[in-house]
Scaffold this motif. Structure first.
Motif, PDB file in Angstrom:
ATOM      1  N   SER A 443       0.846  -1.182   0.000  1.00 25.18           N
ATOM      2  CA  SER A 443       0.000   0.000   0.000  1.00 25.18           C
ATOM      3  C   SER A 443       0.889   1.241   0.000  1.00 25.18           C
ATOM      4  O   SER A 443       1.700   1.426   0.900  1.00 25.18           O
ATOM      5  N   SER A 444       0.745   2.081  -1.011  1.00 25.00           N
ATOM      6  CA  SER A 444       1.574   3.285  -1.090  1.00 25.00           C
ATOM      7  C   SER A 444       1.206   4.267   0.012  1.00 25.00           C
ATOM      8  O   SER A 444       0.047   4.365   0.416  1.00 25.00           O
ATOM      9  N   VAL A 445       2.198   5.020   0.464  1.00 28.15           N
ATOM     10  CA  VAL A 445       1.978   6.067   1.466  1.00 28.15           C
ATOM     11  C   VAL A 445       2.124   7.422   0.784  1.00 28.15           C
ATOM     12  O   VAL A 445       3.158   7.732   0.204  1.00 28.15           O
ATOM     13  N   LEU A 446       1.063   8.204   0.850  1.00 29.92           N
ATOM     14  CA  LEU A 446       1.078   9.526   0.235  1.00 29.92           C
ATOM     15  C   LEU A 446       1.836  10.536   1.088  1.00 29.92           C
ATOM     16  O   LEU A 446       2.579  11.359   0.564  1.00 29.92           O
ATOM     17  N   SER A 447       1.655  10.460   2.417  1.00 27.91           N
ATOM     18  CA  SER A 447       2.203  11.530   3.241  1.00 27.91           C
ATOM     19  C   SER A 447       2.434  11.081   4.673  1.00 27.91           C
ATOM     20  O   SER A 447       1.718  10.207   5.188  1.00 27.91           O
ATOM     21  N   VAL A 448       3.445  11.683   5.301  1.00 26.97           N
ATOM     22  CA  VAL A 448       3.689  11.562   6.740  1.00 26.97           C
ATOM     23  C   VAL A 448       3.576  12.975   7.311  1.00 26.97           C
ATOM     24  O   VAL A 448       4.276  13.883   6.860  1.00 26.97           O
ATOM     25  N   ILE A 449       2.706  13.146   8.293  1.00 27.32           N
ATOM     26  CA  ILE A 449       2.394  14.477   8.805  1.00 27.32           C
ATOM     27  C   ILE A 449       2.783  14.577  10.269  1.00 27.32           C
ATOM     28  O   ILE A 449       2.393  13.734  11.091  1.00 27.32           O
ATOM     29  N   ASP A 450       3.560  15.577  10.596  1.00 28.58           N
ATOM     30  CA  ASP A 450       3.909  15.883  11.985  1.00 28.58           C
ATOM     31  C   ASP A 450       2.727  16.624  12.610  1.00 28.58           C
ATOM     32  O   ASP A 450       2.403  17.746  12.220  1.00 28.58           O
ATOM     33  N   MET A 451       2.076  15.966  13.573  1.00 29.48           N
ATOM     34  CA  MET A 451       0.904  16.560  14.217  1.00 29.48           C
ATOM     35  C   MET A 451       1.290  17.496  15.355  1.00 29.48           C
ATOM     36  O   MET A 451       0.423  17.997  16.082  1.00 29.48           O
ATOM     37  N   LYS A 452       2.579  17.739  15.517  1.00 26.60           N
ATOM     38  CA  LYS A 452       3.102  18.681  16.513  1.00 26.60           C
ATOM     39  C   LYS A 452       2.621  18.358  17.916  1.00 26.60           C
ATOM     40  O   LYS A 452       2.303  19.243  18.715  1.00 26.60           O
ATOM     41  N   LYS A 453       2.560  17.066  18.182  1.00 25.69           N
ATOM     42  CA  LYS A 453       2.306  16.564  19.527  1.00 25.69           C
ATOM     43  C   LYS A 453       3.457  15.653  19.888  1.00 25.69           C
ATOM     44  O   LYS A 453       3.928  14.873  19.057  1.00 25.69           O
ATOM     45  N   GLN A 454       3.912  15.704  21.098  1.00 24.60           N
ATOM     46  CA  GLN A 454       4.965  14.813  21.553  1.00 24.60           C
ATOM     47  C   GLN A 454       4.321  13.612  22.238  1.00 24.60           C
ATOM     48  O   GLN A 454       3.463  13.772  23.117  1.00 24.60           O
ATOM     49  N   VAL A 455       4.716  12.414  21.821  1.00 24.92           N
ATOM     50  CA  VAL A 455       4.091  11.200  22.341  1.00 24.92           C
ATOM     51  C   VAL A 455       5.155  10.289  22.947  1.00 24.92           C
ATOM     52  O   VAL A 455       6.331  10.333  22.576  1.00 24.92           O
ATOM     53  N   GLU A 456       4.707   9.482  23.897  1.00 25.21           N
ATOM     54  CA  GLU A 456       5.604   8.525  24.527  1.00 25.21           C
ATOM     55  C   GLU A 456       5.637   7.228  23.734  1.00 25.21           C
ATOM     56  O   GLU A 456       4.625   6.762  23.220  1.00 25.21           O
ATOM     57  N   VAL A 457       6.842   6.657  23.642  1.00 18.68           N
ATOM     58  CA  VAL A 457       7.023   5.369  22.972  1.00 18.68           C
ATOM     59  C   VAL A 457       7.843   4.475  23.891  1.00 18.68           C
ATOM     60  O   VAL A 457       8.596   4.966  24.743  1.00 18.68           O
ATOM     61  N   PRO A 458       7.720   3.156  23.757  1.00 16.09           N
ATOM     62  CA  PRO A 458       8.384   2.258  24.695  1.00 16.09           C
ATOM     63  C   PRO A 458       9.878   2.067  24.451  1.00 16.09           C
ATOM     64  O   PRO A 458      10.573   1.538  25.311  1.00 16.09           O
ATOM     65  N   TRP A 459      10.396   2.533  23.298  1.00 13.89           N
ATOM     66  CA  TRP A 459      11.772   2.202  22.944  1.00 13.89           C
ATOM     67  C   TRP A 459      12.768   3.332  23.202  1.00 13.89           C
ATOM     68  O   TRP A 459      13.953   3.179  22.930  1.00 13.89           O
ATOM     69  N   VAL A 460      12.320   4.487  23.706  1.00 16.37           N
ATOM     70  CA  VAL A 460      13.246   5.572  24.030  1.00 16.37           C
ATOM     71  C   VAL A 460      12.623   6.418  25.141  1.00 16.37           C
ATOM     72  O   VAL A 460      11.404   6.547  25.224  1.00 16.37           O
ATOM     73  N   LYS A 461      13.463   6.976  26.012  1.00 22.29           N
ATOM     74  CA  LYS A 461      12.954   7.746  27.136  1.00 22.29           C
ATOM     75  C   LYS A 461      12.370   9.075  26.687  1.00 22.29           C
ATOM     76  O   LYS A 461      11.382   9.543  27.242  1.00 22.29           O
ATOM     77  N   GLN A 462      12.996   9.695  25.688  1.00 22.01           N
ATOM     78  CA  GLN A 462      12.510  10.982  25.221  1.00 22.01           C
ATOM     79  C   GLN A 462      11.206  10.821  24.439  1.00 22.01           C
ATOM     80  O   GLN A 462      10.999   9.824  23.751  1.00 22.01           O
ATOM     81  N   LYS A 463      10.340  11.823  24.538  1.00 21.27           N
ATOM     82  CA  LYS A 463       9.150  11.832  23.700  1.00 21.27           C
ATOM     83  C   LYS A 463       9.543  12.148  22.256  1.00 21.27           C
ATOM     84  O   LYS A 463      10.543  12.824  22.003  1.00 21.27           O
TER      85      LYS A 463
END
Length: 979
Positions: A443-463
């Motif tokens: 499936s092709s991806v048209l766009s990646v958009i930065d929603m200007k929100k910082q989110v937590e992820v399990p693989w790094v301490k920084q948001k």
């Protein structure tokens, strides 16, 4: 000439694009039965698929792709399209094989020709497209012989008209809108033909004779010709025109010169199929695409979906970090440039399920969330369907839009509605590379958009930044088995057989392309075997068994994923959706056969041969090829007993494989061209240079189960020098038989050997930036640099696009016939080697630059200014007395700052005004400087390709007399100190 002839399909044939669908039926039948396309005389599509008109859109591209692949049409071949319909037809298929050859379009109507040419140029921008405004008989002198394929629209009807009327009358008819007088004259001629059998027979003989002469002159490898009933001109009865055409087709059936597919169409009452297709696909505006019901609802049924309100987000609160603008190129009849694509996305596709994110007072829009069911209990993590994705408009799927009503899992990671920027970028890179490189697609991806929100992820301490991913679902790329399981309605046996065939093809593609799916399920593959979701998808070193999710199941290991695909087929066969009770044994047989056939065909891509030329003298599926491919597969899978290194991201993963066949296929043709390649040298090329006879236990996540380790040990592990010595004997036997194949190709196709060598070098390069290390580190590093404002948003976007570009392994020729290879990425620059057909390469340094220069660019600009001040005399930089190797080299004269063509920024102008050199070993060479869009290339001299293998030396680029130091892209622990 063998003929595939279709009968009338009644209402199902209501649209003009049905002629393409007939080809699908033939191909699908051949996959299931093993019968060649040319041997099939009839296939009743209606009995299999019913009256569902959406299938036209669903398969239009893939059908043509199957035709082109089935007849091995080369991406650099020659295509002749005569009297075409207005819709681009074969153009869709050519776009999917990245066609870079030549297309001739013959059409006597100038306005129609211009419209058709514009459509083809949009679809296949890398092709050379020539329009010939004439009848075929008058255009023969302008057409080449030995074409790969001839696609003829209403050619036979035109030829009859040409025999019936003067050339002047026809020219007038074709160059203006057909008047009632024109139509009346043609209808009168039709009546005369019906009344006069002698005239009809003469017309038949003349047209048949001329057709044979034309075909003999053009000599295409494949002919596709359409037989249709015209709408306004001819009556609805069996006219003489139709009778003449039928008789000609019957005559052609007696010939056996080349494959011929004949398509018959029947239009629905009161419906113009050309307009139906045009409006359906490309006549509507981009904005109206967002106001229509998703095509997935039409395909899967409304009960699959639950609707939710989504809220438009203020474009100022988001940033389109990446856009693949050419994916919008079909809308409004012209391509969208990058700014237009960004504007369209910002105004139409920035949506969130959270009302707090919406523009105050802006009304919500409806999005569609798909329900899913998984009897295998593998893909949903207790959710009821998509937990963070929704369909919107005609073909868009928005992932990361927020938590859906179907996200009921207690696992926060799988029910928070979040997609982080790193995960979104990785999915985009995999999707947009594999959509073309793996022939079953993604499936092709048209766009990646930065929603200007910082989110937590399990693989790094920084948001990290949260993102919205815009996926395209044009033809069912996101339709999955979990949808069929939820719908719980019978599916035709032929649809399930096609699913098995496509899974077999996909499994072969992954092995050839060295791509690990890593965590198969009923939810991450489409019904036509497109890859979906990329948490565990990576490119791999070598082809030994390795994993990216967990080592708990053999079916998650590279090269063994067919075990998982068969588990999926079993779940399908055992489910009530199997309404025709297709046996599991039959599905397995189809899977195995198509997998084997695809491996054999794609193996020849690794060898570097042009399949069209190869097929003139050899059989793809010969016993010799079969034997080579089987040994290639078995020996590729051999591994050292370093079980810890089976984790794709382990630092010693590169040491796991005993043999590296891609390295061998890449280098062996170059070595043999430059002298005899003895056994010792050949063995040195095929042995993994990083391989180590090291033993270790897998320790991550509780360790590898004993039964998995025992299975790997039994079938694949090489644990002693004695075993290795015995395997080396088998490898040498493989190399000798491989050499015989190359010798045969050289004898039969001597003119193609140079290009075969180039292709093998490009195709077999590792996908460095899709392998877990360094791919993850680079994506994380870029994201953190971008988050900290250390690189501009445009530079970030350009760099991500660059990763997609350098991960592509389909040879891309520039205007000088060179292919880019061996890319190494740095901040704001990258290096490559340009490989040419004549056995040479050129080292190249490329700077990415934007109107907003990054700190790296500004520092380099300052350095160049200082160097130019110190070295105002260009000739003083290269002194022939100090450097005898340069005594015969004339320095390149560069244009002044104000005369650099298309240089809109100061950085580019400074790059052009500086004198550039590259140092290879102890020798300095002058470089050429060329501007291309937002890139400036510093290109070195032509050097023997063997230098890249025999004692390779890294080039060092100099501006003036000082070396340019380029910063690597790293994953910084301390961003402030890393810059």
């Amino acid at each position: 000439m063998k003929v595939c002839f279709q009968n009338n399909f009644g209402r199902f044939a209501a649209v003009s694009t049905i002629r393409i669908y007939l080809i699908l039926c033939l191909i699908f039948s051949s996959l299931c039965t093993g019968i060649s396309l040319a041997d099939i005389s009839y296939y009743d599509a209606k009995s299999v698929f019913g009256d569902s008109k959406y299938l036209q859109d669903l398969y239009i591209e893939e059908i043509w792709l199957d035709v082109l692949n089935s007849y091995n049409i080369s991406p650099e071949g020659v295509v002749i399209v005569v009297s075409p319909e207005k819709y681009p037809g074969i153009g869709y298929g050519l776009s999917m094989i990245n066609f870079r050859g030549t297309v001739y379009v013959v059409e006597p109507d100038p306005s129609c020709l211009n419209e058709i040419l514009a459509r083809y140029r949009e679809l296949i921008p890398n092709a050379r497209i020539h329009g010939i405004c004439n009848l075929l008989s008058q255009a023969l002198s302008e057409l080449p012989s030995n074409a790969d394929i001839l696609v003829a629209g209403h050619i036979l009807e035109d030829m009859i008209l040409e025999k019936s009327f003067s050339a002047e009358y026809l020219k007038e008819t074709f160059t203006k809108k057909m008047s009632s007088e024109n139509i009346e004259a043609i209808q009168l001629q039709t009546a005369f033909l019906r009344a006069d059998k002698k005239m009809s027979d003469r017309m038949h003989n003349e047209v048949r004779t001329e057709w044979n002469i034309n075909i003999e002159k053009l000599n295409p490898k494949l002919v596709i010709i359409n037989w249709s009933k015209h709408r306004e001109i001819f009556d609805n009865n069996e006219s003489s025109f139709s009778n003449i055409i039928k008789n000609i087709i019957r005559d052609l059936n007696a010939s056996d010169k080349m494959p011929l597919i004949v398509e018959q169409r029947l239009y629905a009452r009161g419906q113009n199929p050309d307009n139906w297709y045009f409006n359906r696909r490309t006549g509507i505006s981009k904005e109206s695409l967002c106001q229509t019901l998703p095509k997935s609802v039409d395909r899967l049924g409304s009960k699959i979906f639950v609707t939710m309100d989504a809220y438009p987000v203020d474009p100022k609160k988001a940033f389109v970090a990446y856009v693949q603008n050419d994916l919008l190129h079909l809308f409004n009849g012209k391509p969208s440039d990058e700014n237009q694509a960004r504007d369209f996305i910002s105004r139409n596709l920035l949506l969130s399920l959270d009302p707090a994110d919406g523009i105050p007072g802006a009304p919500p829009v409806k999005v569609y969330v798909d329900r899913q069911a998984d009897p295998m209990n593998m893909s949903l993590t207790e959710n009821l369907g998509s937990g963070r994705a929704a369909y919107y408009g005609d073909r868009f799927n928005l992932k990361g839009i927020g938590k859906t009503v179907l996200a009921v899992s207690k696992d926060v990671i799988h029910s928070n509605g979040i997609l982080d920027m790193v995960g979104g970028l990785k999915e985009m890179i995999c999707s947009n590379v594999l959509q073309t490189n793996i022939r079953t697609g993604a499936s092709s991806v048209l766009s990646v958009i930065d929603m200007k929100k910082q989110v937590e992820v399990p693989w790094v301490k920084q948001k990290v930044p949260g993102c919205l991913l815009i996926r395209l679902d044009d033809h069912g790329e996101l339709d999955r088995p979990v949808h069929l399981f939820y719908r719980n309605e019978p599916v035709s046996g032929d649809r399930l057989r096609r699913f098995a065939a496509r899974l077999g093809m996909q499994d072969a593609e992954k092995f050839i392309e060295r791509v690990l799916h890593g965590g198969w399920s009923a939810g991450n593959v489409s019904l036509d075997a497109h890859l979906i979701d990329y948490d565990t998808v990576f490119a791999v070193h070598g082809r030994a068994p390795q994993w990216s999710y967990r080592p708990n199941w053999l079916s998650d290991f590279f090269g063994l994923e067919d075990l998982g695909q068969k588990e999926l087929m079993k779940a399908v066969a055992d489910h009530p959706i199997n309404g025709d009770s297709v046996s599991l044994a039959e599905l397995y047989k189809i899977f195995d056969k198509t997998r084997k056939n695809q491996l054999e065909q794609r193996f020849l891509d690794l060898v570097g041969v042009n399949l069209v030329e190869f097929n003139k003298h050899f059989l793809v599926h010969s016993p010799e090829i079969e034997s080579l491919v089987q040994r290639f597969f078995n020996l590729s899978m051999k591994m050292y007993p370093n079980f810890k290194a089976t984790a794709a991201w382990d630092k010693e993963n590169i040491c796991l494989s005993v043999y590296d066949f891609s390295r061998f296929f890449r280098y062996y043709p170059i070595v043999r061209k430059n002298g005899n390649c003895d056994d010792k040298t050949a063995l040195g090329l095929i042995r993994n240079p990083h391989g180590k006879m090291k033993k270790s236990k897998e320790t991550e996540e509780g360790g590898m189960p004993d039964d998995i380790e025992n299975s790997l040990t039994k079938d694949f592990v090489v644990s002693s020098d004695a075993e290795l010595k015995e395997l080396d004997k088998q490898v040498l036997e493989f190399i000798r038989d491989y050499e015989k194949l190359l010798v045969s190709i050289d004898e039969k196709l001597p003119e193609s050997s140079a290009e075969n060598l180039l292709r093998a070098y490009v195709v077999n390069e590792e996908r460095t930036y899709m392998i877990p290390i360094p791919a993850n580190e680079i994506i994380v590093g870029l994201t953190m640099y971008y988050k900290a404002g250390k690189i501009t948003s445009q530079q970030f976007s350009d760099f991500i696009q660059l990763i997609v570009e350098v991960s592509n392994r389909i040879p891309q020729f520039d205007a000088q016939g060179r292919c880019q290879s061996d890319a190494r990425l740095y901040l704001n620059a990258y290096t490559t080697n340009l490989i040419s057909r004549d056995g040479f390469y050129q080292p190249r340094l490329t700077f990415l630059h934007t109107p907003q220069m990054s700190e790296t660019a500004q520092k380099l600009l300052k350095e160049i200014e200082n160097r130019n001040a110190e070295n105002h005399n260009e000739n003083s930089i290269i002194n022939s007395e100090d450097n005898p190797a340069m005594s015969n080299v004339k320095p390149t004269i560069y244009p002044a700052k104000n005369s650099v063509e298309n240089s809109s920024d100061e950085f580019s102008q400074k790059l052009h005004s500086s004198l550039w050199q590259v140092k290879i070993g102890d020798v300095m060479y002058t470089c050429d400087v060329q501007r291309e869009g937002r890139r400036t290339h510093i290109t070195g001299p032509k050097l023997p390709l063997k230098n890249l293998i025999i004692d390779p030396i890294e080039p060092h680029f100099f501006s003036g007399n000082k070396e340019v130091k380029l910063k690597p892209v790293i994953c910084p622990k301390d961003l402030k100190n890393a810059i």
